[in-house]
Design an enzyme around this catalytic site. Structure first.
Site, PDB file in Angstrom:
ATOM      1  N   ARG A 179      11.026  -6.393   4.686  1.00 35.98           N
ATOM      2  CA  ARG A 179      11.348  -4.725   4.162  1.00 35.98           C
ATOM      3  C   ARG A 179      12.607  -3.883   4.951  1.00 35.98           C
ATOM      4  O   ARG A 179      12.705  -4.491   6.011  1.00 35.98           O
ATOM      5  CB  ARG A 179      10.275  -4.702   4.558  1.00 35.98           C
ATOM      6  CG  ARG A 179       9.394  -3.778   4.494  1.00 35.98           C
ATOM      7  CD  ARG A 179       7.578  -3.681   4.066  1.00 35.98           C
ATOM      8  NE  ARG A 179       6.900  -3.492   5.834  1.00 35.98           N
ATOM      9  CZ  ARG A 179       5.493  -2.815   5.523  1.00 35.98           C
ATOM     10  NH1 ARG A 179       5.308  -2.439   4.776  1.00 35.98           N
ATOM     11  NH2 ARG A 179       4.856  -3.036   6.780  1.00 35.98           N
TER      12      ARG A 179
ATOM     13  N   ARG B 128      11.062  -2.475  10.799  1.00 32.92           N
ATOM     14  CA  ARG B 128       9.669  -2.220  11.618  1.00 32.92           C
ATOM     15  C   ARG B 128       9.568  -3.469  13.282  1.00 32.92           C
ATOM     16  O   ARG B 128       9.799  -4.542  12.417  1.00 32.92           O
ATOM     17  CB  ARG B 128       8.598  -1.791  11.046  1.00 32.92           C
ATOM     18  CG  ARG B 128       8.476  -0.402  10.170  1.00 32.92           C
ATOM     19  CD  ARG B 128       7.537   0.042   9.922  1.00 32.92           C
ATOM     20  NE  ARG B 128       6.237  -0.982  10.033  1.00 32.92           N
ATOM     21  CZ  ARG B 128       4.679  -0.421   9.591  1.00 32.92           C
ATOM     22  NH1 ARG B 128       5.055   0.122   8.080  1.00 32.92           N
ATOM     23  NH2 ARG B 128       4.001  -1.018   9.406  1.00 32.92           N
TER      24      ARG B 128
ATOM     25  N   ARG C 255      -9.407   1.490   8.683  1.00 28.79           N
ATOM     26  CA  ARG C 255      -8.833   0.242   8.956  1.00 28.79           C
ATOM     27  C   ARG C 255      -9.878  -0.620   9.334  1.00 28.79           C
ATOM     28  O   ARG C 255      -9.883  -1.739   9.813  1.00 28.79           O
ATOM     29  CB  ARG C 255      -7.346   0.118  10.131  1.00 28.79           C
ATOM     30  CG  ARG C 255      -6.382  -0.246   8.846  1.00 28.79           C
ATOM     31  CD  ARG C 255      -4.906  -0.350   9.993  1.00 28.79           C
ATOM     32  NE  ARG C 255      -4.016  -0.462   9.420  1.00 28.79           N
ATOM     33  CZ  ARG C 255      -2.830   0.295   8.954  1.00 28.79           C
ATOM     34  NH1 ARG C 255      -2.741   1.164   8.302  1.00 28.79           N
ATOM     35  NH2 ARG C 255      -1.701  -1.014   8.495  1.00 28.79           N
TER      36      ARG C 255
ATOM     37  N   LYS D 285       1.037  -1.617  -0.235  1.00 27.93           N
ATOM     38  CA  LYS D 285       0.041  -0.212  -0.132  1.00 27.93           C
ATOM     39  C   LYS D 285       0.319   1.337  -0.047  1.00 27.93           C
ATOM     40  O   LYS D 285       0.857   2.711  -0.613  1.00 27.93           O
ATOM     41  CB  LYS D 285      -0.420  -0.607   0.969  1.00 27.93           C
ATOM     42  CG  LYS D 285      -1.766  -1.400   1.325  1.00 27.93           C
ATOM     43  CD  LYS D 285      -2.547  -0.909   2.585  1.00 27.93           C
ATOM     44  CE  LYS D 285      -2.105  -1.238   4.308  1.00 27.93           C
ATOM     45  NZ  LYS D 285      -1.688  -2.702   4.126  1.00 27.93           N
TER      46      LYS D 285
ATOM     47  N   ARG E  49      -0.303  -9.297  13.177  1.00 31.07           N
ATOM     48  CA  ARG E  49      -1.533  -7.972  12.289  1.00 31.07           C
ATOM     49  C   ARG E  49      -2.364  -8.750  11.663  1.00 31.07           C
ATOM     50  O   ARG E  49      -3.098  -8.159  10.761  1.00 31.07           O
ATOM     51  CB  ARG E  49      -0.100  -7.466  11.304  1.00 31.07           C
ATOM     52  CG  ARG E  49       0.464  -6.531  12.934  1.00 31.07           C
ATOM     53  CD  ARG E  49       1.703  -5.611  12.119  1.00 31.07           C
ATOM     54  NE  ARG E  49       1.786  -4.655  11.177  1.00 31.07           N
ATOM     55  CZ  ARG E  49       2.507  -4.444  10.309  1.00 31.07           C
ATOM     56  NH1 ARG E  49       3.770  -5.014  10.011  1.00 31.07           N
ATOM     57  NH2 ARG E  49       1.782  -3.126   9.426  1.00 31.07           N
TER      58      ARG E  49
HETATM   59  P1  AMP Z   1       1.260   0.405   8.848  1.00 25.72           P
HETATM   60  O1  AMP Z   1       1.835   1.847   8.384  1.00 25.72           O
HETATM   61  O2  AMP Z   1      -0.103   1.457   7.699  1.00 25.72           O
HETATM   62  O3  AMP Z   1       0.939  -0.524   8.566  1.00 25.72           O
HETATM   63  O4  AMP Z   1       0.707   1.174  10.066  1.00 25.72           O
HETATM   64  C1  AMP Z   1       1.249   0.756  10.939  1.00 25.72           C
HETATM   65  C2  AMP Z   1       0.342  -0.182  12.951  1.00 25.72           C
HETATM   66  O5  AMP Z   1      -0.552   1.679  12.740  1.00 25.72           O
HETATM   67  C3  AMP Z   1      -0.500  -0.620  12.264  1.00 25.72           C
HETATM   68  O6  AMP Z   1      -0.378  -2.112  12.567  1.00 25.72           O
HETATM   69  C4  AMP Z   1      -1.852   0.162  13.263  1.00 25.72           C
HETATM   70  O7  AMP Z   1      -1.209  -0.523  14.810  1.00 25.72           O
HETATM   71  C5  AMP Z   1      -1.002   1.740  13.292  1.00 25.72           C
HETATM   72  N1  AMP Z   1      -2.117   1.962  12.458  1.00 25.72           N
HETATM   73  C6  AMP Z   1      -1.822   2.771  11.621  1.00 25.72           C
HETATM   74  N2  AMP Z   1      -3.086   3.319  10.533  1.00 25.72           N
HETATM   75  C7  AMP Z   1      -4.382   2.819  11.373  1.00 25.72           C
HETATM   76  C8  AMP Z   1      -5.468   3.105  11.405  1.00 25.72           C
HETATM   77  N3  AMP Z   1      -6.125   3.612  10.614  1.00 25.72           N
HETATM   78  N4  AMP Z   1      -6.103   2.986  12.001  1.00 25.72           N
HETATM   79  C9  AMP Z   1      -5.691   2.246  13.454  1.00 25.72           C
HETATM   80  N5  AMP Z   1      -4.296   1.115  13.857  1.00 25.72           N
HETATM   81  C10 AMP Z   1      -3.591   1.902  12.547  1.00 25.72           C
END
Ligand code: AMP
Length: 212
Positions: free
Chosen positions: A123, A156, A88, A13, A167
């Site tokens: 990654r 990360r 999400r 994404k 996740r």
């Molecule tokens: P990402 O970089 O989009 O994979 O986000 C990393 C982490 O941030 C996710 O696993 C969640 O813990 C948190 N996170 C990011 N965006 C959201 C969202 N819209 N709702 C809830 N948690 C989020």
């Protein structure tokens, strides 16, 4: 044009949001990047979110809603915005509707859990500017260094294998229902997310052109 990038963690994404934002001159709203920046700056919102993120759980909806509101108040969406990693949950999708954020298209990157687990091992992320790379599929020009800002790349905390499995479970339980939400609204386009970065972005651009 406001576009949502949907898909499991590691589907690409963030990478595709970057490519599309350049190609189509759109801004990008990534709640994950905003949270990681808040953690790096040791802001309370970030430190609170980190406890959820490190466990592979979702940050509570009210925190995310606050972040999106702040973003919309301080940024001009210009020609439009790519929403990367938000919504999400169904509650977040409804919140965007209530806030009057018009969603034109939802691009859902499809990829199996097994392929995700394999991908996540490679990654690498820049904690300074949020850019993401993959050691094989999308390597930086200089190994271990961000092309954009020169920062050292890291793995990360939430890309570790046991957290990735958690996740994925959270994705299936809490995020996947959004597919039905946007399918009912006639906005969803599913795209195969297993090909190379370039092939996938070509497919996404084609999908968007067909919607115009
Ligand atoms: P990402 O970089 O989009 O994979 O986000 C990393 C982490 O941030 C996710 O696993 C969640 O813990 C948190 N996170 C990011 N965006 C959201 C969202 N819209 N709702 C809830 N948690 C989020």
């Amino acid at each position: 044009m406001n576009i949502i990038m949907l898909g499991p963690p590691g589907a690409g994404k963030g990478t595709q949001a970057e490519v599309l934002s350049k190609k189509m001159d759109l801004t990008t709203l990534s709640t994950g990047n905003i949270l990681r920046a808040a953690i790096a700056e040791k802001r309370p919102v970030g430190l609170n979110a980190k406890t959820y993120m490190d466990k592979g759980e979702l940050v509570p909806d009210d925190v995310i809603i606050g972040i999106v509101k702040d973003y919309l108040e301080t940024h001009d969406l210009g020609k439009g915005c790519i929403l990367d990693g938000v919504p999400r949950t169904i509650a977040q999708a409804e919140m965007l509707d209530k806030m009057g954020v018009r969603i034109d298209a939802v691009l859902s990157l499809e990829i199996s859990d097994a392929a995700i687990e394999e991908r996540m091992g490679g990654r690498r992320t820049c904690m300074k500017c949020g850019a993401t790379y993959h050691v094989k599929a999308n390597p930086p020009k200089v190994e271990g260094i961000c092309d954009k800002c020169g920062e050292k790349l890291t793995i990360r905390e939430d890309d570790k294998p046991e957290t990735v499995r958690q996740r994925l479970a959270v994705y299936h339980a809490q995020t996947e229902p959004i597919i039905g939400y946007y399918t009912e609204q006639g906005k969803l386009t599913a795209v195969d997310g297993t090909a190379s970065v370039e092939e996938t972005s070509e497919k996404l651009v084609k999908a968007l052109e067909m919607l115009k």
